[in-house]
Design a protein around this motif. Structure first.
Motif, PDB file in Angstrom:
ATOM      1  N   ILE A   1       0.834  -1.210   0.000  1.00  8.47           N
ATOM      2  CA  ILE A   1       0.000   0.000   0.000  1.00  8.47           C
ATOM      3  C   ILE A   1       0.864   1.254   0.000  1.00  8.47           C
ATOM      4  CG2 ILE A   1      -1.630   1.357   1.386  1.00  8.47           C
ATOM      5  CD1 ILE A   1      -2.856  -1.326   2.284  1.00  8.47           C
ATOM      6  N   THR A   2       1.899   1.254   0.849  1.00  4.01           N
ATOM      7  CA  THR A   2       2.692   2.478   1.038  1.00  4.01           C
ATOM      8  C   THR A   2       3.986   2.501   0.232  1.00  4.01           C
ATOM      9  OG1 THR A   2       3.933   1.577   2.904  1.00  4.01           O
ATOM     10  CG2 THR A   2       1.840   2.701   3.397  1.00  4.01           C
ATOM     11  N   LEU A   3       4.448   1.347  -0.220  1.00  6.52           N
ATOM     12  CA  LEU A   3       5.743   1.194  -0.888  1.00  6.52           C
ATOM     13  C   LEU A   3       6.899   1.682  -0.015  1.00  6.52           C
ATOM     14  CD1 LEU A   3       4.845   2.147  -4.551  1.00  6.52           C
ATOM     15  CD2 LEU A   3       5.089  -0.126  -3.545  1.00  6.52           C
ATOM     16  N   ASN A   4       6.651   1.703   1.280  1.00  5.67           N
ATOM     17  CA  ASN A   4       7.688   2.066   2.240  1.00  5.67           C
ATOM     18  C   ASN A   4       8.433   0.791   2.615  1.00  5.67           C
ATOM     19  OD1 ASN A   4       9.209   2.798   4.487  1.00  5.67           O
ATOM     20  ND2 ASN A   4       7.619   4.142   5.316  1.00  5.67           N
ATOM     21  N   SER A   5       9.712   0.730   2.305  1.00  6.08           N
ATOM     22  CA  SER A   5      10.476  -0.495   2.521  1.00  6.08           C
ATOM     23  C   SER A   5      10.590  -0.870   4.001  1.00  6.08           C
ATOM     24  CB  SER A   5      11.870  -0.374   1.905  1.00  6.08           C
ATOM     25  OG  SER A   5      12.576   0.692   2.507  1.00  6.08           O
ATOM     26  N   PHE A   6      10.331   0.072   4.890  1.00  7.44           N
ATOM     27  CA  PHE A   6      10.353  -0.232   6.328  1.00  7.44           C
ATOM     28  C   PHE A   6       9.435  -1.403   6.635  1.00  7.44           C
ATOM     29  CE2 PHE A   6       8.121   0.228  10.379  1.00  7.44           C
ATOM     30  CZ  PHE A   6       9.176   0.079  11.257  1.00  7.44           C
ATOM     31  N   PHE A   7       8.216  -1.381   6.083  1.00  5.85           N
ATOM     32  CA  PHE A   7       7.241  -2.435   6.374  1.00  5.85           C
ATOM     33  C   PHE A   7       7.690  -3.780   5.831  1.00  5.85           C
ATOM     34  CE2 PHE A   7       4.456   1.361   6.503  1.00  5.85           C
ATOM     35  CZ  PHE A   7       4.103   1.262   7.832  1.00  5.85           C
ATOM     36  N   TYR A   8       8.350  -3.772   4.676  1.00  2.93           N
ATOM     37  CA  TYR A   8       8.811  -5.027   4.116  1.00  2.93           C
ATOM     38  C   TYR A   8       9.951  -5.610   4.943  1.00  2.93           C
ATOM     39  CZ  TYR A   8      10.463  -8.549   0.926  1.00  2.93           C
ATOM     40  OH  TYR A   8      10.834  -9.747   0.382  1.00  2.93           O
ATOM     41  N   TYR A   9      10.925  -4.792   5.259  1.00  3.31           N
ATOM     42  CA  TYR A   9      12.100  -5.291   5.967  1.00  3.31           C
ATOM     43  C   TYR A   9      11.860  -5.481   7.462  1.00  3.31           C
ATOM     44  CZ  TYR A   9      14.769  -4.808   1.759  1.00  3.31           C
ATOM     45  OH  TYR A   9      15.227  -4.963   0.493  1.00  3.31           O
ATOM     46  N   PHE A  10      10.850  -4.819   7.989  1.00  7.72           N
ATOM     47  CA  PHE A  10      10.596  -4.940   9.419  1.00  7.72           C
ATOM     48  C   PHE A  10      10.285  -6.378   9.801  1.00  7.72           C
ATOM     49  CE2 PHE A  10       7.777  -4.894  13.130  1.00  7.72           C
ATOM     50  CZ  PHE A  10       8.635  -4.311  14.040  1.00  7.72           C
ATOM     51  N   TYR A  11       9.483  -7.044   9.023  1.00 11.76           N
ATOM     52  CA  TYR A  11       9.086  -8.396   9.391  1.00 11.76           C
ATOM     53  C   TYR A  11       9.541  -9.455   8.392  1.00 11.76           C
ATOM     54  CZ  TYR A  11       6.542 -11.036  12.822  1.00 11.76           C
ATOM     55  OH  TYR A  11       6.240 -11.856  13.873  1.00 11.76           O
ATOM     56  N   ASN A  12      10.175  -9.062   7.314  1.00  8.04           N
ATOM     57  CA  ASN A  12      10.528 -10.025   6.274  1.00  8.04           C
ATOM     58  C   ASN A  12      11.960  -9.845   5.777  1.00  8.04           C
ATOM     59  OD1 ASN A  12       7.793 -11.189   5.841  1.00  8.04           O
ATOM     60  ND2 ASN A  12       7.359  -9.050   5.416  1.00  8.04           N
ATOM     61  N   ASN A  13      12.885  -9.528   6.646  1.00  7.79           N
ATOM     62  CA  ASN A  13      14.233  -9.238   6.161  1.00  7.79           C
ATOM     63  C   ASN A  13      15.135 -10.458   6.088  1.00  7.79           C
ATOM     64  OD1 ASN A  13      15.087  -9.717   8.745  1.00  7.79           O
ATOM     65  ND2 ASN A  13      15.742  -7.634   9.160  1.00  7.79           N
ATOM     66  N   SER A  14      14.669 -11.617   6.482  1.00  5.71           N
ATOM     67  CA  SER A  14      15.378 -12.894   6.350  1.00  5.71           C
ATOM     68  C   SER A  14      16.685 -12.976   7.123  1.00  5.71           C
ATOM     69  CB  SER A  14      15.631 -13.216   4.880  1.00  5.71           C
ATOM     70  OG  SER A  14      14.402 -13.348   4.215  1.00  5.71           O
ATOM     71  N   SER A  15      16.887 -12.133   8.087  1.00  8.17           N
ATOM     72  CA  SER A  15      18.058 -12.238   8.950  1.00  8.17           C
ATOM     73  C   SER A  15      17.687 -13.147  10.121  1.00  8.17           C
ATOM     74  CB  SER A  15      18.458 -10.857   9.466  1.00  8.17           C
ATOM     75  OG  SER A  15      19.308 -10.968  10.582  1.00  8.17           O
ATOM     76  N   PHE A  16      18.505 -14.165  10.362  1.00  4.60           N
ATOM     77  CA  PHE A  16      18.212 -15.115  11.439  1.00  4.60           C
ATOM     78  C   PHE A  16      18.107 -14.402  12.783  1.00  4.60           C
ATOM     79  CE2 PHE A  16      19.742 -17.766  14.935  1.00  4.60           C
ATOM     80  CZ  PHE A  16      18.758 -18.745  14.919  1.00  4.60           C
ATOM     81  N   LEU A  17      19.053 -13.517  13.079  1.00  2.00           N
ATOM     82  CA  LEU A  17      19.048 -12.812  14.362  1.00  2.00           C
ATOM     83  C   LEU A  17      17.803 -11.943  14.498  1.00  2.00           C
ATOM     84  CD1 LEU A  17      20.515 -12.258  16.994  1.00  2.00           C
ATOM     85  CD2 LEU A  17      21.763 -10.425  15.844  1.00  2.00           C
ATOM     86  N   TRP A  18      17.447 -11.235  13.431  1.00  2.00           N
ATOM     87  CA  TRP A  18      16.252 -10.378  13.480  1.00  2.00           C
ATOM     88  C   TRP A  18      15.001 -11.237  13.666  1.00  2.00           C
ATOM     89  CZ3 TRP A  18      15.268  -5.512  14.352  1.00  2.00           C
ATOM     90  CH2 TRP A  18      13.990  -5.025  14.084  1.00  2.00           C
TER      91      TRP A  18
END
Length: 166
Positions: A46-63
Protein backbone atom coordinates in the motif's frame (compact mmCIF):
# COMPACT_ATOMS: atom_id res chain seq x y z
CA UNK A 1 10.75 -16.20 49.88
CA UNK A 2 7.43 -17.92 49.24
CA UNK A 3 6.14 -20.82 51.27
CA UNK A 4 6.48 -23.95 49.14
CA UNK A 5 3.25 -25.99 49.30
CA UNK A 6 3.44 -29.76 48.85
CA UNK A 7 -0.02 -29.83 47.25
CA UNK A 8 1.33 -27.74 44.36
CA UNK A 9 4.26 -30.10 43.76
CA UNK A 10 2.02 -33.18 44.05
CA UNK A 11 -0.36 -31.90 41.36
CA UNK A 12 2.06 -30.58 38.76
CA UNK A 13 1.10 -31.14 35.15
CA UNK A 14 2.76 -34.16 33.56
CA UNK A 15 5.52 -33.77 31.02
CA UNK A 16 3.07 -34.94 28.36
CA UNK A 17 0.64 -32.14 29.22
CA UNK A 18 3.51 -29.63 29.31
CA UNK A 19 4.63 -30.79 25.86
CA UNK A 20 1.05 -30.49 24.56
CA UNK A 21 0.89 -26.95 25.97
CA UNK A 22 4.12 -26.12 24.18
CA UNK A 23 2.96 -27.53 20.82
CA UNK A 24 -0.45 -25.80 20.96
CA UNK A 25 1.10 -22.46 21.94
CA UNK A 26 3.78 -22.90 19.26
CA UNK A 27 1.08 -23.40 16.62
CA UNK A 28 -0.69 -20.26 17.86
CA UNK A 29 2.58 -18.32 17.65
CA UNK A 30 3.23 -19.54 14.09
CA UNK A 31 -0.25 -18.35 13.09
CA UNK A 32 0.30 -14.97 14.79
CA UNK A 33 3.67 -14.56 13.07
CA UNK A 34 2.12 -15.49 9.72
CA UNK A 35 -0.51 -12.77 10.10
CA UNK A 36 2.04 -10.19 11.27
CA UNK A 37 4.16 -10.98 8.21
CA UNK A 38 1.10 -10.76 5.96
CA UNK A 39 0.12 -7.40 7.46
CA UNK A 40 3.63 -6.03 6.94
CA UNK A 41 3.58 -7.14 3.28
CA UNK A 42 0.15 -5.55 2.75
CA UNK A 43 1.36 -2.31 4.34
CA UNK A 44 4.44 -2.39 2.11
CA UNK A 45 2.29 -2.87 -1.00
CA UNK A 46 0.00 0.00 0.00
CA UNK A 47 2.69 2.48 1.04
CA UNK A 48 5.74 1.19 -0.89
CA UNK A 49 7.69 2.07 2.24
CA UNK A 50 10.48 -0.50 2.52
CA UNK A 51 10.35 -0.23 6.33
CA UNK A 52 7.24 -2.44 6.37
CA UNK A 53 8.81 -5.03 4.12
CA UNK A 54 12.10 -5.29 5.97
CA UNK A 55 10.60 -4.94 9.42
CA UNK A 56 9.09 -8.40 9.39
CA UNK A 57 10.53 -10.02 6.27
CA UNK A 58 14.23 -9.24 6.16
CA UNK A 59 15.38 -12.89 6.35
CA UNK A 60 18.06 -12.24 8.95
CA UNK A 61 18.21 -15.12 11.44
CA UNK A 62 19.05 -12.81 14.36
CA UNK A 63 16.25 -10.38 13.48
CA UNK A 64 13.74 -13.22 13.04
CA UNK A 65 14.83 -14.72 16.37
CA UNK A 66 14.46 -11.39 18.18
CA UNK A 67 11.03 -10.72 16.62
CA UNK A 68 9.97 -14.25 17.60
CA UNK A 69 11.08 -13.62 21.18
CA UNK A 70 9.22 -10.31 21.31
CA UNK A 71 6.01 -11.82 19.92
CA UNK A 72 6.25 -14.88 22.19
CA UNK A 73 6.94 -12.74 25.27
CA UNK A 74 3.89 -10.58 24.53
CA UNK A 75 1.76 -13.67 23.78
CA UNK A 76 2.65 -15.52 26.98
CA UNK A 77 2.47 -12.39 29.16
CA UNK A 78 -0.94 -11.30 27.91
CA UNK A 79 -2.45 -14.77 28.06
CA UNK A 80 -1.10 -15.75 31.48
CA UNK A 81 -1.68 -12.35 33.05
CA UNK A 82 -5.22 -11.78 31.82
CA UNK A 83 -6.62 -15.33 31.77
CA UNK A 84 -5.77 -16.50 35.27
CA UNK A 85 -2.41 -18.13 34.52
CA UNK A 86 -3.51 -19.87 31.33
CA UNK A 87 -2.50 -19.77 27.68
CA UNK A 88 -4.36 -21.29 24.76
CA UNK A 89 -2.48 -24.54 25.32
CA UNK A 90 -3.23 -24.53 29.04
CA UNK A 91 -6.93 -23.88 28.37
CA UNK A 92 -7.10 -26.91 26.09
CA UNK A 93 -5.15 -29.21 28.45
CA UNK A 94 -6.88 -27.93 31.62
CA UNK A 95 -3.70 -26.72 33.29
CA UNK A 96 -2.63 -23.37 34.72
CA UNK A 97 0.22 -21.54 36.39
CA UNK A 98 0.24 -21.03 40.16
CA UNK A 99 2.86 -19.66 42.51
CA UNK A 100 4.54 -22.30 44.66
CA UNK A 101 2.55 -20.94 47.62
CA UNK A 102 -0.76 -21.72 45.84
CA UNK A 103 -1.65 -18.14 44.95
CA UNK A 104 -2.22 -16.56 41.57
CA UNK A 105 1.15 -15.51 40.15
CA UNK A 106 1.91 -11.81 40.36
CA UNK A 107 2.23 -9.73 37.21
CA UNK A 108 5.97 -9.56 37.86
CA UNK A 109 6.24 -13.36 38.08
CA UNK A 110 4.32 -13.72 34.81
CA UNK A 111 6.49 -11.09 33.12
CA UNK A 112 9.65 -12.88 34.26
CA UNK A 113 8.22 -16.25 33.13
CA UNK A 114 7.56 -14.74 29.73
CA UNK A 115 11.02 -13.18 29.48
CA UNK A 116 12.72 -16.42 30.60
CA UNK A 117 11.40 -18.10 27.48
CA UNK A 118 14.00 -16.15 25.49
CA UNK A 119 16.72 -18.36 26.99
CA UNK A 120 17.81 -20.88 24.36
CA UNK A 121 16.55 -24.43 25.03
CA UNK A 122 14.22 -23.18 27.78
CA UNK A 123 11.30 -24.74 25.88
CA UNK A 124 12.73 -28.19 26.54
CA UNK A 125 13.75 -27.53 30.14
CA UNK A 126 10.40 -28.84 31.43
CA UNK A 127 11.63 -32.32 30.53
CA UNK A 128 13.68 -32.13 33.74
CA UNK A 129 12.11 -31.79 37.18
CA UNK A 130 10.84 -28.22 36.65
CA UNK A 131 11.17 -25.95 33.67
CA UNK A 132 13.70 -23.14 34.06
CA UNK A 133 11.00 -20.49 33.75
CA UNK A 134 9.13 -22.27 36.58
CA UNK A 135 12.14 -22.61 38.87
CA UNK A 136 13.43 -19.07 38.34
CA UNK A 137 10.02 -17.47 39.02
CA UNK A 138 8.80 -19.78 41.80
CA UNK A 139 5.80 -20.93 39.78
CA UNK A 140 4.45 -24.30 38.70
CA UNK A 141 2.06 -25.52 36.01
CA UNK A 142 -0.56 -27.64 37.69
CA UNK A 143 -3.24 -30.04 36.50
CA UNK A 144 -6.42 -28.19 37.53
CA UNK A 145 -8.58 -31.30 37.93
CA UNK A 146 -6.12 -33.13 40.18
CA UNK A 147 -5.35 -29.96 42.15
CA UNK A 148 -9.03 -29.18 42.76
CA UNK A 149 -9.69 -32.76 43.90
CA UNK A 150 -6.73 -32.60 46.29
CA UNK A 151 -7.85 -29.25 47.74
CA UNK A 152 -11.42 -30.54 48.20
CA UNK A 153 -10.17 -33.73 49.88
CA UNK A 154 -8.00 -31.67 52.24
CA UNK A 155 -10.96 -29.42 53.11
CA UNK A 156 -13.14 -32.47 53.80
CA UNK A 157 -10.48 -33.93 56.10
CA UNK A 158 -10.10 -30.58 57.87
CA UNK A 159 -13.87 -30.43 58.42
CA UNK A 160 -14.11 -33.84 60.11
CA UNK A 161 -15.43 -33.30 63.59
CA UNK A 162 -16.60 -29.74 62.92
CA UNK A 163 -20.17 -29.24 64.07
CA UNK A 164 -22.52 -28.12 61.32
CA UNK A 165 -24.73 -25.15 62.04
CA UNK A 166 -28.13 -25.27 60.35
Amino acid sequence: MRKHLKIIEDNKASQGLRFANYIIDLIALVIINFFLSLISIILYNITLNSFFYYFYNNSSFLWDYMMGIIVATIYYFLWENFSNGRTLGKLITNTKVLSIDGTKPSTTQILYRSLCRAVPFNALSFLGYNGWHDSWTETRVINITKYTEAVNAKMEIDNIGVKEIA
